[in-house]
Design a protein around this motif. Structure first.
Motif, PDB file in Angstrom:
ATOM      1  N   GLU A 228      52.618 -57.566  51.450  1.00 52.58           N
ATOM      2  CA  GLU A 228      53.840 -56.858  51.070  1.00 52.58           C
ATOM      3  C   GLU A 228      55.008 -57.815  50.907  1.00 52.58           C
ATOM      4  OE1 GLU A 228      56.705 -53.254  52.783  1.00 52.58           O
ATOM      5  OE2 GLU A 228      54.808 -53.755  53.782  1.00 52.58           O
ATOM      6  N   ALA A 229      55.135 -58.768  51.840  1.00 54.11           N
ATOM      7  CA  ALA A 229      56.271 -59.683  51.800  1.00 54.11           C
ATOM      8  C   ALA A 229      56.180 -60.676  50.649  1.00 54.11           C
ATOM      9  CB  ALA A 229      56.375 -60.430  53.128  1.00 54.11           C
ATOM     10  N   GLY A 230      54.972 -61.161  50.370  1.00 54.33           N
ATOM     11  CA  GLY A 230      54.828 -62.212  49.378  1.00 54.33           C
ATOM     12  C   GLY A 230      54.574 -61.740  47.965  1.00 54.33           C
ATOM     13  N   TRP A 231      53.959 -60.547  47.828  1.00 55.74           N
ATOM     14  CA  TRP A 231      53.510 -60.138  46.497  1.00 55.74           C
ATOM     15  C   TRP A 231      53.864 -58.692  46.166  1.00 55.74           C
ATOM     16  CZ3 TRP A 231      51.267 -63.662  49.600  1.00 55.74           C
ATOM     17  CH2 TRP A 231      51.035 -64.920  49.048  1.00 55.74           C
ATOM     18  N   ASN A 232      54.805 -58.122  46.923  1.00 60.93           N
ATOM     19  CA  ASN A 232      55.291 -56.772  46.629  1.00 60.93           C
ATOM     20  C   ASN A 232      54.151 -55.763  46.564  1.00 60.93           C
ATOM     21  OD1 ASN A 232      57.293 -54.891  46.159  1.00 60.93           O
ATOM     22  ND2 ASN A 232      57.256 -55.162  43.940  1.00 60.93           N
TER      23      ASN A 232
END
Length: 364
Positions: A228-232
């Protein structure tokens, strides 16, 4: 008129020839781009996710976002570094070998033409650099081939190896469970329970990784948080993902005009996945349908459809359908000409995709 019969050695030779030509083209392109741009070769072939793998190999999971990448491949790259080898180059070499091993497995699953079609896939460049696609496909395809031959111990070991490389191993376990449950029995086969018991081995690999991340972060959802944080890749309903993707198809970026075409290709790949799932179900290939269908569903639960173009490389049921279609066609002059035309266009398309990757443009 007598029909010619292809011998296994002839088929293997043809696979090697296609593999050699296509991979040689990738190598020539990479070297030419490096020389023309005054760049080091490892920087040309070491873009995008390769950088993440190299950092994990050197520093471990110092960056929590990189917990999205499984540890098997970085450990291999770290081993190359310990031997004094350049990890991006050595990783590309292993990927090239694994792509050939995967093609041989596909020949058993999908026939000669299915294997050749896979070697000509548009995104084949990802099987020629230090990405996980080639080693995962080699392990997963052979695991499937061994399982269909009822060699469940061998299949479990190969699936366990695949599970060290990427989260797709979870979907592989699920498809193998369905195969174990639906595989027609024959004399000498053990009970279904023994087949399922073997699959505890690859499942243990995934559990070990999640437990390891818990030890680092105190969270059982560290992998999802990294995604979630790195690749939405936060949760969205499939219709939301498709709507976001559809809107992106018509918003060209002036600085990167190729991006919109990549987004369009993602949508096409997703539609292909849906069609393959439906066709496999119609042909009562439930386990194969689950292998593709679950991945299509997983891609549909993010903000938009991301990395589907590369996932097509993993979908051996697609290449099986292509192989069966080609094998069923008459060997007329018109079909042969059409086949060569498609092959040339396929090589041109995969070279275009390789150019996008090597020149640092977004390549999905």
């Amino acid at each position: 008129m007598a029909t010619s019969v292809r011998r296994p050695s002839d088929e293997n030779l043809r696979i090697v020839q296609v593999w050699l030509v296509t991979r040689l083209l990738f190598a020539i392109m990479a070297v030419a781009i490096a020389l023309g741009g005054g760049r080091r070769l490892e920087s040309v072939i070491g873009g995008w996710d390769v950088g993440h793998f190299l950092r994990i190999a050197a520093e471990g999971y110092a960056d929590p976002q990189e917990m999205a990448f499984f540890p098997g491949w970085p450990l291999i790259l770290r081993g190359f570094s310990a031997l004094g080898l350049q990890p991006a180059l050595a990783g590309a070499g292993i990927a090239l070998v694994c792509s050939l091993l995967a093609a041989f497995a596909l020949k058993r699953i999908a026939g000669l033409w299915g294997a050749i079609a896979w070697l000509l896939a548009p995104t084949a460049v990802f099987t020629a650099v230090a990405y996980t696609e080639a080693p995962f496909c080699a392990a997963a395809f052979w695991a499937w081939e061994r399982a269909t031959e009822r060699r469940w111990g061998q299949a479990a070991l190969l699936a366990a190896l695949a599970c060290t490389l990427r989260v797709s191993g979870l979907f592989l376990i699920g498809a193998l469970v369905i195969l174990a449950l639906t595989q027609a029995g024959r004399r000498g086969d053990g009970p279904v329970g023994s087949r399922l018991a073997w699959l505890m081995l690859p499942a243990a690999v995934l559990i070990a990784y999640i437990t390891y991340l818990y030890g680092l972060t105190g969270s059982w959802t560290a992998w999802f948080s990294a995604q979630e944080a790195g690749w939405n890749r936060a949760f969205h309903w499939p219709w939301e993902a498709v709507a976001h993707q559809w809107s992106a198809l018509w918003r060209p970026t002036p600085e990167h005009p190729e991006w919109v075409w990549i987004f369009r290709a993602e949508m096409i790949s997703w539609i292909i996945g849906v069609l393959v799932t439906v066709i496999a179900l119609a042909r009562k290939r439930v386990a194969e349908a689950s292998w593709v269908g679950v991945q299509v569903l997983a891609f549909s639960l993010s903000y938009w459809l991301m990395s589907v173009n590369r996932a097509v490389l993993l979908w051996f049921p697609l290449w099986r359908l292509i192989g069966e279609f080609v094998e069923s066609r008459p060997r007329t002059r018109a079909w042969i000409i059409l086949g060569w035309t498609v092959a040339v266009l396929a090589v041109a398309l995969q070279c275009l995709w390789a150019w996008l990757f090597f020149t640092g443009r977004w390549s999905s």
